[in-house]
Design an enzyme around this catalytic site. Structure first.
Site, PDB file in Angstrom:
ATOM      1  N   LYS A  11       0.547   4.301  -8.854  1.00  0.00           N
ATOM      2  CA  LYS A  11       0.819   5.583  -9.500  1.00  0.00           C
ATOM      3  C   LYS A  11       2.236   5.632 -10.061  1.00  0.00           C
ATOM      4  O   LYS A  11       2.459   6.085 -11.189  1.00  0.00           O
ATOM      5  CB  LYS A  11       0.628   6.726  -8.509  1.00  0.00           C
ATOM      6  CG  LYS A  11       1.126   8.056  -9.084  1.00  0.00           C
ATOM      7  CD  LYS A  11       1.352   9.117  -8.038  1.00  0.00           C
ATOM      8  CE  LYS A  11       2.202  10.237  -8.619  1.00  0.00           C
ATOM      9  NZ  LYS A  11       2.248  11.425  -7.775  1.00  0.00           N
ATOM     10  N   THR A  19       3.738  13.709  -4.588  1.00  0.00           N
ATOM     11  CA  THR A  19       3.087  14.662  -3.670  1.00  0.00           C
ATOM     12  C   THR A  19       1.567  14.691  -3.798  1.00  0.00           C
ATOM     13  O   THR A  19       0.915  15.552  -3.207  1.00  0.00           O
ATOM     14  CB  THR A  19       3.643  16.079  -3.906  1.00  0.00           C
ATOM     15  OG1 THR A  19       3.460  16.435  -5.281  1.00  0.00           O
ATOM     16  CG2 THR A  19       5.122  16.150  -3.540  1.00  0.00           C
ATOM     17  N   ASP A  31       0.828  -1.226   0.000  1.00  0.00           N
ATOM     18  CA  ASP A  31       0.000   0.000   0.000  1.00  0.00           C
ATOM     19  C   ASP A  31       0.856   1.267   0.000  1.00  0.00           C
ATOM     20  O   ASP A  31       0.440   2.307   0.506  1.00  0.00           O
ATOM     21  CB  ASP A  31      -0.944   0.031   1.214  1.00  0.00           C
ATOM     22  CG  ASP A  31      -1.761  -1.235   1.347  1.00  0.00           C
ATOM     23  OD1 ASP A  31      -2.346  -1.658   0.330  1.00  0.00           O
ATOM     24  OD2 ASP A  31      -1.818  -1.802   2.457  1.00  0.00           O
ATOM     25  N   GLY A  75      -4.129  -4.462  -4.727  1.00  0.00           N
ATOM     26  CA  GLY A  75      -4.806  -3.525  -5.616  1.00  0.00           C
ATOM     27  C   GLY A  75      -3.975  -2.304  -5.928  1.00  0.00           C
ATOM     28  O   GLY A  75      -3.173  -1.856  -5.108  1.00  0.00           O
ATOM     29  N   HIS A  76      -4.117  -1.795  -7.141  1.00  0.00           N
ATOM     30  CA  HIS A  76      -3.473  -0.546  -7.542  1.00  0.00           C
ATOM     31  C   HIS A  76      -4.548   0.414  -8.016  1.00  0.00           C
ATOM     32  O   HIS A  76      -5.451   0.039  -8.752  1.00  0.00           O
ATOM     33  CB  HIS A  76      -2.474  -0.772  -8.690  1.00  0.00           C
ATOM     34  CG  HIS A  76      -1.333  -1.661  -8.350  1.00  0.00           C
ATOM     35  ND1 HIS A  76      -0.678  -1.592  -7.145  1.00  0.00           N
ATOM     36  CD2 HIS A  76      -0.717  -2.637  -9.043  1.00  0.00           C
ATOM     37  CE1 HIS A  76       0.298  -2.493  -7.126  1.00  0.00           C
ATOM     38  NE2 HIS A  76       0.284  -3.143  -8.271  1.00  0.00           N
ATOM     39  N   LYS A 123       2.396   2.073  -5.173  1.00  0.00           N
ATOM     40  CA  LYS A 123       3.108   1.542  -6.334  1.00  0.00           C
ATOM     41  C   LYS A 123       2.372   1.809  -7.632  1.00  0.00           C
ATOM     42  O   LYS A 123       2.986   2.024  -8.677  1.00  0.00           O
ATOM     43  CB  LYS A 123       3.343   0.033  -6.166  1.00  0.00           C
ATOM     44  CG  LYS A 123       4.352  -0.319  -5.090  1.00  0.00           C
ATOM     45  CD  LYS A 123       4.602  -1.810  -5.008  1.00  0.00           C
ATOM     46  CE  LYS A 123       3.405  -2.564  -4.490  1.00  0.00           C
ATOM     47  NZ  LYS A 123       3.050  -2.231  -3.099  1.00  0.00           N
ATOM     48  N   GLN A 150       2.296  -6.088  -3.014  1.00  0.00           N
ATOM     49  CA  GLN A 150       2.562  -6.090  -1.572  1.00  0.00           C
ATOM     50  C   GLN A 150       3.861  -5.364  -1.250  1.00  0.00           C
ATOM     51  O   GLN A 150       4.215  -4.416  -1.944  1.00  0.00           O
ATOM     52  CB  GLN A 150       2.554  -7.531  -1.026  1.00  0.00           C
ATOM     53  CG  GLN A 150       1.195  -8.193  -0.997  1.00  0.00           C
ATOM     54  CD  GLN A 150       0.965  -9.106  -2.162  1.00  0.00           C
ATOM     55  OE1 GLN A 150       1.863  -9.676  -2.744  1.00  0.00           O
ATOM     56  NE2 GLN A 150      -0.282  -9.265  -2.537  1.00  0.00           N
TER      57      GLN A 150
END
Length: 430
Positions: free
Chosen positions: A18, A414, A13, A40-41, A16, A224
């Site tokens: 983005k 950011t 989490d 999940g992404h 990754k 993960q």
């Protein structure tokens, strides 16, 4: 040509999705090499939100080849549903732009049933899995009884393999008081989906070898994080695969000599989902504030994430075991507005100080963080796209993290928007 491996350096989490999407614009091939549809992404592109689990993040980019490697355990129903879901968002996948390793193991409905039954039977000692059958599928792979993608092409062999598989699992389900799996039903389900899945299947190691030899840029996308690695993580509260960068080679079929840069995605604070030790966890108002500002809920499960201060000891260990070359620091903007920030610089265990996380589970549960306090900043860092946009105290925080984890920041994120990224060093041209 540089090939880049992207891994998480904490408990997953880390953001990754983005970063992989940002890098995939520079890549020719994007590869998933471990895990399943438990990770999940979330990608936000021109205001459109894509939620991916099994598919590599490169699928939303035109002209990219996406590959699901042999190290992934594939739920074929989840994969086909995900293909249909993003097709409804205008992203069309064909065997020309998506390939699945024919030697990848399948996740079947029985795996999820066993996963849930075992978690329920464990009570308070449960691992905190997503209940999607990832662990049991990997167990079958190692136990040499897995159904693989290629088996769908041979009906007689498939039936024989199902007999062997169910002889093992139905005995276990009986022991757990759970419903047994009907062979005819699962055989029919697999027979029905085979015509849709098999066109995507093939020896992806050959594709990757050819891409490597012709100077294509390959991006390996991990799922993960390092502390969920089955060997190097907080065992037994881990996933069932290796999540460190070494798995990129084994889980794709491209040898390790071809992997040239490892980017560790690192959140500016720490989160974890599910059970297990968490030395810097904050159960107070500060932890709640971080969770609310960071929208810390799982993409796949919706589960609330536990939040805490940045753990430099843990990340440094992940950098060593994962061979991480540079880090991508994410969610810095979540720390805006805090008067002071704390960083874990060591652990205290039974009166002794440690500079690493011990392997023993009981010791991991007992370690206490040793904190260093830094000044916070009141200005907003959200959307910053250059160092000049950052407050001096934010830069000081970043520099201190680099010192403590012994690894430079290569990218700084950011906001969830892909362009709100400060590039320090391009992993494809290190």
């Amino acid at each position: 040509m540089s090939h880049v491996v992207v891994v998480g350096s904490q408990w997953g989490d880390e953001g990754k999705g983005k970063i992989v999407d940002w890098l995939s614009e520079r890549a020719d091939v994007v590869v998933r090499f471990q895990g399943g549809h438990n990770a999940g992404h979330t990608l936000v592109i021109d205001g459109t939100v894509y939620k991916l689990s099994l598919l590599p993040s490169g699928v939303v980019r035109k002209g990219k080849l996406s590959v699901i490697g042999n190290g992934v355990v594939v739920d074929p129903w989840a994969l086909l549903a995900e293909i249909d879901r993003i097709a409804a968002q205008g992203v069309t996948l064909t065997p020309e732009n998506l390939r699945v390793a024919d030697n990848a193991a399948l996740i079947l409905p029985l795996h999820a049933a066993i996963d849930r039954a075992r978690e329920e039977a464990s009570g308070a000692a449960k691992i905190g899995t997503t209940g999607r059958g990832i662990g049991p599928a990997y167990e079958d792979k190692v136990g040499r009884r897995a159904i693989r993608v290629c088996d769908l092409a041979d009906p007689a062999e498939l039936e024989a393999k199902l007999d062997r598989l169910l002889a093992h699992h139905n005995a276990l389900l009986r022991g757990l008081g759970a419903t047994e799996i009907d062979k005819a039903e699962i055989l029919q389900q697999l027979t029905d989906l085979a015509p849709r899945l098999l066109p995507f299947a093939g020896p992806v190691w050959r594709l990757l070898d050819e891409a490597h030899k012709t100077d294509k840029r390959i991006l390996f996308e991990g799922a993960q994080g390092a502390m969920l690695d089955v060997d190097h993580g907080t065992y037994p509260f881990v996933t069932s695969s290796n999540t460190v960068s070494g798995q990129a080679a084994a889980g794709s079929g491209l040898g390790p000599s071809a992997l040239s840069y490892v980017l560790g995605i690192t959140k500016a604070y720490t989160t974890r989902v599910g059970s297990g030790p968490f030395p810097t966890e904050l159960t107070d108002e500060i932890g709640e504030t971080i969770g609310a500002k960071g929208k810390e809920f799982g993409v796949v499960t919706g589960r609330k994430r536990r939040c805490g201060w940045f753990d430099a000891v843990m990340v440094r260990q992940a950098i060593k075991t994962g061979g991480i070359t540079g880090i991508a620091l994410t969610k810095l903007d979540v720390l805006d507005g805090f008067d002071e920030l704390k960083i874990c610089v060591g652990y205290r265990l039974d009166g002794q100080e440690l500079d690493y996380l011990p392997a023993l589970a009981s010791a991991q549960a007992k370690v206490e963080p040793i904190y260093e306090t830094l000044e916070g900043w009141s200005e907003s860092t959200q959307g910053a796209r250059s160092w000049a946009d950052l407050p001096a105290t934010a830069i000081k925080y970043i520099r201190r993290l680099e010192e403590l984890v012994e690894c430079p920041v290569a990218l700084l994120s950011t906001s969830p928007e892909r362009d709100d990224t400060i590039l320090v060093r391009d992993p494809f041209h290190p």
